[in-house]
Design a protein around this motif. Structure first.
Motif, PDB file in Angstrom:
ATOM      1  N   ASP A   1      17.573 -45.834  17.571  1.00  0.00           N
ATOM      2  CA  ASP A   1      17.426 -45.283  16.226  1.00  0.00           C
ATOM      3  C   ASP A   1      18.783 -44.921  15.626  1.00  0.00           C
ATOM      4  O   ASP A   1      19.012 -45.105  14.427  1.00  0.00           O
TER       5      ASP A   1
ATOM      6  N   ASP B   1      20.460 -48.001  14.407  1.00  0.00           N
ATOM      7  CA  ASP B   1      19.782 -48.496  13.213  1.00  0.00           C
ATOM      8  C   ASP B   1      20.224 -47.727  11.972  1.00  0.00           C
ATOM      9  O   ASP B   1      20.417 -48.306  10.902  1.00  0.00           O
ATOM     10  N   VAL B   2      20.390 -46.416  12.107  1.00  0.00           N
ATOM     11  CA  VAL B   2      20.857 -45.596  10.987  1.00  0.00           C
ATOM     12  C   VAL B   2      22.242 -46.054  10.535  1.00  0.00           C
ATOM     13  O   VAL B   2      22.501 -46.222   9.336  1.00  0.00           O
ATOM     14  N   CYS B   3      23.140 -46.283  11.487  1.00  0.00           N
ATOM     15  CA  CYS B   3      24.496 -46.718  11.142  1.00  0.00           C
ATOM     16  C   CYS B   3      24.488 -48.094  10.480  1.00  0.00           C
ATOM     17  O   CYS B   3      25.216 -48.340   9.509  1.00  0.00           O
TER      18      CYS B   3
ATOM     19  N   ASN C   1      22.076 -49.391   8.728  1.00  0.00           N
ATOM     20  CA  ASN C   1      21.527 -49.240   7.380  1.00  0.00           C
ATOM     21  C   ASN C   1      22.541 -48.642   6.409  1.00  0.00           C
ATOM     22  O   ASN C   1      22.671 -49.097   5.261  1.00  0.00           O
ATOM     23  N   LEU C   2      23.262 -47.607   6.854  1.00  0.00           N
ATOM     24  CA  LEU C   2      24.240 -46.967   5.976  1.00  0.00           C
ATOM     25  C   LEU C   2      25.373 -47.937   5.631  1.00  0.00           C
ATOM     26  O   LEU C   2      25.830 -47.985   4.486  1.00  0.00           O
TER      27      LEU C   2
ATOM     28  N   TYR D   1      13.392 -47.505  -0.679  1.00  0.00           N
ATOM     29  CA  TYR D   1      13.298 -46.198  -0.004  1.00  0.00           C
ATOM     30  C   TYR D   1      11.870 -45.664  -0.098  1.00  0.00           C
ATOM     31  O   TYR D   1      11.311 -45.186   0.889  1.00  0.00           O
TER      32      TYR D   1
ATOM     33  N   TRP E   1      16.963 -39.003  14.579  1.00  0.00           N
ATOM     34  CA  TRP E   1      17.912 -39.926  13.965  1.00  0.00           C
ATOM     35  C   TRP E   1      17.324 -40.594  12.728  1.00  0.00           C
ATOM     36  O   TRP E   1      18.029 -40.872  11.764  1.00  0.00           O
ATOM     37  N   GLY E   2      16.011 -40.826  12.748  1.00  0.00           N
ATOM     38  CA  GLY E   2      15.367 -41.384  11.566  1.00  0.00           C
ATOM     39  C   GLY E   2      15.460 -40.436  10.386  1.00  0.00           C
ATOM     40  O   GLY E   2      15.680 -40.866   9.238  1.00  0.00           O
TER      41      GLY E   2
ATOM     42  N   GLY F   1      18.877 -40.641   8.934  1.00  0.00           N
ATOM     43  CA  GLY F   1      19.014 -41.831   8.092  1.00  0.00           C
ATOM     44  C   GLY F   1      18.383 -41.648   6.726  1.00  0.00           C
ATOM     45  O   GLY F   1      18.971 -42.020   5.701  1.00  0.00           O
TER      46      GLY F   1
ATOM     47  N   THR G   1      20.670 -41.533   3.359  1.00  0.00           N
ATOM     48  CA  THR G   1      20.438 -42.550   2.330  1.00  0.00           C
ATOM     49  C   THR G   1      20.108 -41.896   0.989  1.00  0.00           C
ATOM     50  O   THR G   1      20.619 -42.300  -0.062  1.00  0.00           O
TER      51      THR G   1
ATOM     52  N   PRO H   1      30.343 -46.264   9.344  1.00  0.00           N
ATOM     53  CA  PRO H   1      29.105 -46.395  10.113  1.00  0.00           C
ATOM     54  C   PRO H   1      29.146 -47.575  11.085  1.00  0.00           C
ATOM     55  O   PRO H   1      28.574 -47.502  12.171  1.00  0.00           O
TER      56      PRO H   1
END
Length: 266
Positions: free
Chosen positions: A70, A73-75, A77-78, A118, A135-136, A139, A143, A176
């Motif tokens: 997770d 994935d956040v990094c 996406n950013l 979003y 972590w989700g 994110g 965002t 990120p």
């Protein structure tokens, strides 16, 4: 899940192809007309369309890819939502006054679609009765914060946005992604991402890439007055990112890990 894994790998290979396309285009233009002082400077050359297309496509690919953890994935996406803005808001350059109307049109279009995406993610999460991981949540909050800052900035001061948003978006594209590299080390997986066990075969190589990034930035700080310092640090970081991407792609080509990904629904 075989089709999904194949698609995942194709997207990874596509990212490498995009970076190679940018390198070829920039190289050809440099051979024809000489060096620019930064990669962003090629926006105003014959390589400009490739520069814009590559950054836009890279952003889509990074958002579409699901990180193994997770945190990763956040990094991704950013970094992915920042990359297109680097292309939509060109770096200010002497002799090239910013087309504020075009910048506002492009940036607002992107922010509107980002907001729609979003909301779709939030609705899908609620409908599945799925509680986001810590972590989700990070994110989602990051965002939303980036969107609010971008939208408020562009609505309140078009001129300032056109002059400075490029640099800010560049920083939040690189940082990120640097985090992605750290999150693929043994320590990153176990401590930062809080996975039960490490999974990488290239821990030493990943740390070497992290060290390389630090060296590149440190050298840039020492020689920042040099006309081509920014071009050097951008090229160095992109080369290290490409190397990481190749290593991680090989790292992930593991049948046991594929089975684990299927079991985890990733």
């Amino acid at each position: 899940m075989v089709a999904e894994l194949t698609t995942y790998r194709y997207v990874r290979f596509a990212l490498l192809a995009l970076l190679l396309t940018l390198a070829v285009s920039v190289g050809a233009e440099t051979a024809r007309a000489g060096w620019q002082t930064s990669l962003s400077g090629y926006y105003y050359t014959a390589a400009g369309p490739v520069f814009i297309a590559v950054l836009g496509a890279v952003g889509v690919c990074l958002v579409a890819l699901r990180g193994f953890t997770d945190a990763e994935d956040v990094c991704l996406n950013l970094s992915g939502i920042s990359a297109p803005m680097v292309a939509f808001v060109p770096t200010p350059a002497a002799g090239h006054p910013p087309d504020v109307h075009a910048i506002v049109n492009n940036a607002l279009s992107f922010l509107v679609v980002l907001a729609i995406g979003y909301v779709v993610v939030l609705v899908a999460t609620v409908r599945r009765h799925h509680r986001p991981t810590p972590w989700g949540v990070v994110g989602l909050v990051a965002t939303a914060a980036a969107w609010i800052v971008g939208m408020a900035w562009i609505l309140l001061d078009h001129t300032s946005f056109a002059a400075h948003a490029h640099a800010l978006a560049g920083v939040f594209t690189f940082l990120p992604f640097a985090g992605v590299v750290v999150l693929n080390t043994d320590w990153g997986v176990r401590v930062l991402a809080r996975e039960a066990a490490s999974r990488t075969r290239f821990d030493a190589a990943y740390w070497a890439i992290v060290a390389g990034m630090v060296v590149v930035v440190a050298v840039f700080a020492l020689v920042h007055a040099w006309a081509y310092a920014l071009l050097g640090v951008e090229a160095g970081l992109l080369a290290l990112f490409a190397l990481f991407w190749v290593l991680q792609t090989v790292d992930l080509l593991d049948p046991e890990r594929d089975l684990a990904s299927v079991a985890r629904g990733r």
